[in-house]
Design a protein around this motif. Sequence first.
Motif, PDB file in Angstrom:
ATOM      1  N   GLY A 120       0.836  -1.194   0.000  1.00  0.00           N
ATOM      2  CA  GLY A 120       0.000   0.000   0.000  1.00  0.00           C
ATOM      3  C   GLY A 120       0.866   1.237   0.000  1.00  0.00           C
ATOM      4  N   ILE A 121       0.273   2.385   0.249  1.00  0.00           N
ATOM      5  CA  ILE A 121       0.999   3.648   0.270  1.00  0.00           C
ATOM      6  C   ILE A 121       1.906   3.690   1.503  1.00  0.00           C
ATOM      7  CG2 ILE A 121       0.738   6.155   0.379  1.00  0.00           C
ATOM      8  CD1 ILE A 121      -2.050   5.763  -0.897  1.00  0.00           C
ATOM      9  N   PRO A 122       3.206   3.951   1.332  1.00  0.00           N
ATOM     10  CA  PRO A 122       4.123   3.940   2.477  1.00  0.00           C
ATOM     11  C   PRO A 122       3.674   4.820   3.637  1.00  0.00           C
ATOM     12  CG  PRO A 122       5.370   4.008   0.443  1.00  0.00           C
ATOM     13  CD  PRO A 122       3.928   4.142   0.054  1.00  0.00           C
ATOM     14  N   ALA A 123       3.098   5.980   3.343  1.00  0.00           N
ATOM     15  CA  ALA A 123       2.674   6.901   4.400  1.00  0.00           C
ATOM     16  C   ALA A 123       1.503   6.368   5.219  1.00  0.00           C
ATOM     17  CB  ALA A 123       2.313   8.262   3.801  1.00  0.00           C
ATOM     18  N   GLN A 124       0.916   5.244   4.765  1.00  0.00           N
ATOM     19  CA  GLN A 124      -0.186   4.629   5.501  1.00  0.00           C
ATOM     20  C   GLN A 124       0.228   3.308   6.144  1.00  0.00           C
ATOM     21  OE1 GLN A 124      -3.405   4.292   2.692  1.00  0.00           O
ATOM     22  NE2 GLN A 124      -3.664   6.507   2.485  1.00  0.00           N
ATOM     23  N   ALA A 125       1.538   3.050   6.180  1.00  0.00           N
ATOM     24  CA  ALA A 125       2.058   1.780   6.707  1.00  0.00           C
ATOM     25  C   ALA A 125       2.109   1.837   8.235  1.00  0.00           C
ATOM     26  CB  ALA A 125       3.442   1.506   6.133  1.00  0.00           C
ATOM     27  N   ASP A 126       0.985   1.593   8.856  1.00  0.00           N
ATOM     28  CA  ASP A 126       0.865   1.677  10.314  1.00  0.00           C
ATOM     29  C   ASP A 126       1.482   0.434  10.952  1.00  0.00           C
ATOM     30  OD1 ASP A 126       0.058   1.887  12.993  1.00  0.00           O
ATOM     31  OD2 ASP A 126      -1.792   2.926  12.433  1.00  0.00           O
ATOM     32  N   ALA A 127       2.551   0.630  11.721  1.00  0.00           N
ATOM     33  CA  ALA A 127       3.262  -0.492  12.331  1.00  0.00           C
ATOM     34  C   ALA A 127       2.456  -1.156  13.430  1.00  0.00           C
ATOM     35  CB  ALA A 127       4.602  -0.017  12.881  1.00  0.00           C
ATOM     36  N   ARG A 128       1.410  -0.514  13.927  1.00  0.00           N
ATOM     37  CA  ARG A 128       0.568  -1.113  14.962  1.00  0.00           C
ATOM     38  C   ARG A 128      -0.227  -2.298  14.432  1.00  0.00           C
ATOM     39  NH1 ARG A 128      -2.411   4.274  16.863  1.00  0.00           N
ATOM     40  NH2 ARG A 128      -2.549   4.359  14.570  1.00  0.00           N
ATOM     41  N   ALA A 129      -0.312  -2.414  13.104  1.00  0.00           N
ATOM     42  CA  ALA A 129      -0.977  -3.560  12.500  1.00  0.00           C
ATOM     43  C   ALA A 129      -0.024  -4.736  12.333  1.00  0.00           C
ATOM     44  CB  ALA A 129      -1.543  -3.172  11.132  1.00  0.00           C
ATOM     45  N   LEU A 130       1.209  -4.568  12.796  1.00  0.00           N
ATOM     46  CA  LEU A 130       2.229  -5.604  12.663  1.00  0.00           C
ATOM     47  C   LEU A 130       2.791  -6.029  14.014  1.00  0.00           C
ATOM     48  CD1 LEU A 130       4.080  -7.320  10.832  1.00  0.00           C
ATOM     49  CD2 LEU A 130       5.559  -5.301  10.580  1.00  0.00           C
ATOM     50  N   PHE A 131       3.078  -5.057  14.874  1.00  0.00           N
ATOM     51  CA  PHE A 131       3.766  -5.343  16.134  1.00  0.00           C
ATOM     52  C   PHE A 131       2.829  -5.267  17.331  1.00  0.00           C
ATOM     53  CE2 PHE A 131       7.166  -3.732  13.342  1.00  0.00           C
ATOM     54  CZ  PHE A 131       7.991  -4.846  13.376  1.00  0.00           C
ATOM     55  N   SER A 132       3.121  -6.098  18.317  1.00  0.00           N
ATOM     56  CA  SER A 132       2.299  -6.144  19.528  1.00  0.00           C
ATOM     57  C   SER A 132       2.591  -4.980  20.460  1.00  0.00           C
ATOM     58  CB  SER A 132       2.532  -7.465  20.264  1.00  0.00           C
ATOM     59  OG  SER A 132       3.912  -7.623  20.585  1.00  0.00           O
ATOM     60  N   ALA A 133       3.810  -4.465  20.423  1.00  0.00           N
ATOM     61  CA  ALA A 133       4.190  -3.326  21.260  1.00  0.00           C
ATOM     62  C   ALA A 133       5.339  -2.598  20.583  1.00  0.00           C
ATOM     63  CB  ALA A 133       4.603  -3.787  22.654  1.00  0.00           C
ATOM     64  N   LEU A 134       5.388  -1.276  20.762  1.00  0.00           N
ATOM     65  CA  LEU A 134       6.432  -0.469  20.139  1.00  0.00           C
ATOM     66  C   LEU A 134       6.980   0.524  21.161  1.00  0.00           C
ATOM     67  CD1 LEU A 134       4.638   0.073  16.747  1.00  0.00           C
ATOM     68  CD2 LEU A 134       6.867  -1.024  17.001  1.00  0.00           C
ATOM     69  N   ASP A 135       8.177   0.982  20.904  1.00  0.00           N
ATOM     70  CA  ASP A 135       8.846   1.930  21.793  1.00  0.00           C
ATOM     71  C   ASP A 135       8.002   3.191  21.927  1.00  0.00           C
ATOM     72  OD1 ASP A 135      10.546   3.731  23.047  1.00  0.00           O
ATOM     73  OD2 ASP A 135      12.305   3.131  21.909  1.00  0.00           O
ATOM     74  N   GLY A 136       7.644   3.538  23.163  1.00  0.00           N
ATOM     75  CA  GLY A 136       6.801   4.696  23.401  1.00  0.00           C
ATOM     76  C   GLY A 136       7.454   6.012  23.065  1.00  0.00           C
ATOM     77  N   ALA A 137       8.793   6.007  22.873  1.00  0.00           N
ATOM     78  CA  ALA A 137       9.480   7.245  22.529  1.00  0.00           C
ATOM     79  C   ALA A 137       9.335   7.601  21.053  1.00  0.00           C
ATOM     80  CB  ALA A 137      10.965   7.136  22.885  1.00  0.00           C
ATOM     81  N   ILE A 138       8.890   6.652  20.227  1.00  0.00           N
ATOM     82  CA  ILE A 138       8.740   6.916  18.792  1.00  0.00           C
ATOM     83  C   ILE A 138       7.453   7.706  18.574  1.00  0.00           C
ATOM     84  CG2 ILE A 138       8.525   5.885  16.507  1.00  0.00           C
ATOM     85  CD1 ILE A 138       9.918   3.414  17.605  1.00  0.00           C
ATOM     86  N   PRO A 139       7.500   8.814  17.864  1.00  0.00           N
ATOM     87  CA  PRO A 139       6.295   9.618  17.629  1.00  0.00           C
ATOM     88  C   PRO A 139       5.207   8.813  16.922  1.00  0.00           C
ATOM     89  CG  PRO A 139       8.258  10.847  17.010  1.00  0.00           C
ATOM     90  CD  PRO A 139       8.705   9.442  17.273  1.00  0.00           C
ATOM     91  N   LEU A 140       3.974   9.064  17.288  1.00  0.00           N
ATOM     92  CA  LEU A 140       2.860   8.360  16.678  1.00  0.00           C
ATOM     93  C   LEU A 140       2.827   8.572  15.170  1.00  0.00           C
ATOM     94  CD1 LEU A 140       0.285   6.674  16.983  1.00  0.00           C
ATOM     95  CD2 LEU A 140      -0.970   8.806  17.417  1.00  0.00           C
ATOM     96  N   SER A 141       3.196   9.748  14.719  1.00  0.00           N
ATOM     97  CA  SER A 141       3.189  10.026  13.274  1.00  0.00           C
ATOM     98  C   SER A 141       4.122   9.069  12.531  1.00  0.00           C
ATOM     99  CB  SER A 141       3.599  11.478  13.016  1.00  0.00           C
ATOM    100  OG  SER A 141       4.891  11.736  13.537  1.00  0.00           O
ATOM    101  N   SER A 142       5.243   8.707  13.142  1.00  0.00           N
ATOM    102  CA  SER A 142       6.160   7.753  12.520  1.00  0.00           C
ATOM    103  C   SER A 142       5.574   6.350  12.547  1.00  0.00           C
ATOM    104  CB  SER A 142       7.515   7.767  13.239  1.00  0.00           C
ATOM    105  OG  SER A 142       8.136   9.025  13.122  1.00  0.00           O
TER     106      SER A 142
END
Length: 270
Positions: A147-169
């Motif tokens: 799909g479009i790279p700017a819509q590649a939401d990592a929350r649909a892949l990973f169970s947990a992510l580093d809270g320091a990473i901005p939500l926009s990223s």
Amino acid sequence: MGWRPIHEAHAIERVRIIAEFSSPLTTKLLNRCAQKLYESAESLGFDTKERVLGNAAPGFSISINGLGPNAPDLTGYVMKRHSGGAFAEELGFRENSFGYVTTEYSRWQNFESRLRDVLFPALFEAAQYTDIAVLRLEYWDRFKFEGIPAQADARALFSALDGAIPLSSIEGRALWHSHAGWFEEFSGTPYLINRNLDANDFQDTDGAVKRCVSVYTLVEARLAGQDIGETEITRHLSEMHRRSVLLFGSSILQEVRAQIGLKLEAYENG
């Protein structure tokens, strides 16, 4: 649309095992461990072989050409196999380390069987004369977003992510990286654990720019001071594999695990 593993059945791009010695092997001992395998390269399935610097850093080989009469001695051994013109596997023996890497991983039992054919004979012999200081198992897994790279939401892949990473990223609007490491213990042996997540863009075979996320997992046994042989090496590798699968599997969502047929319960109790 959505995240897909790079292979139909799994996401593994590359697997590597490296054994580093506490002190360099002598040239005579290196030859004793590796020469028979090197001479049998073709029967073992390798299509190219070369002599390399014996004290080069472990990993992919570095070809040495045109260095003239004062070139350093090429005491190391490297064998490679290609498939369809692409790199498939490499086996290397150097004074400081022995290693093997493949891009055609299918399942652990097949990988271990290949190690028994090409790496273990030399490694087990070397272990009779020098200590193995580090045993390292590394996996590179990769998922790409359809799909479009700017819509590649990592929350649909990973169970947990580093809270320091901005939500926009995390949502895909910028690239991001998350690297973590810590120590654990197995039967009194320190294990270094690494898990690195890296989001990058690449040009796919159809020319379109795609977003991908690479998952690097490392389990490294710190064995300095231990007198280990064949039994201990295979026992550590089995545990390192189990820990690697748990580390990777717990990082991704259950539905993603189901997509690649990964059942964590098979690894949770040792």
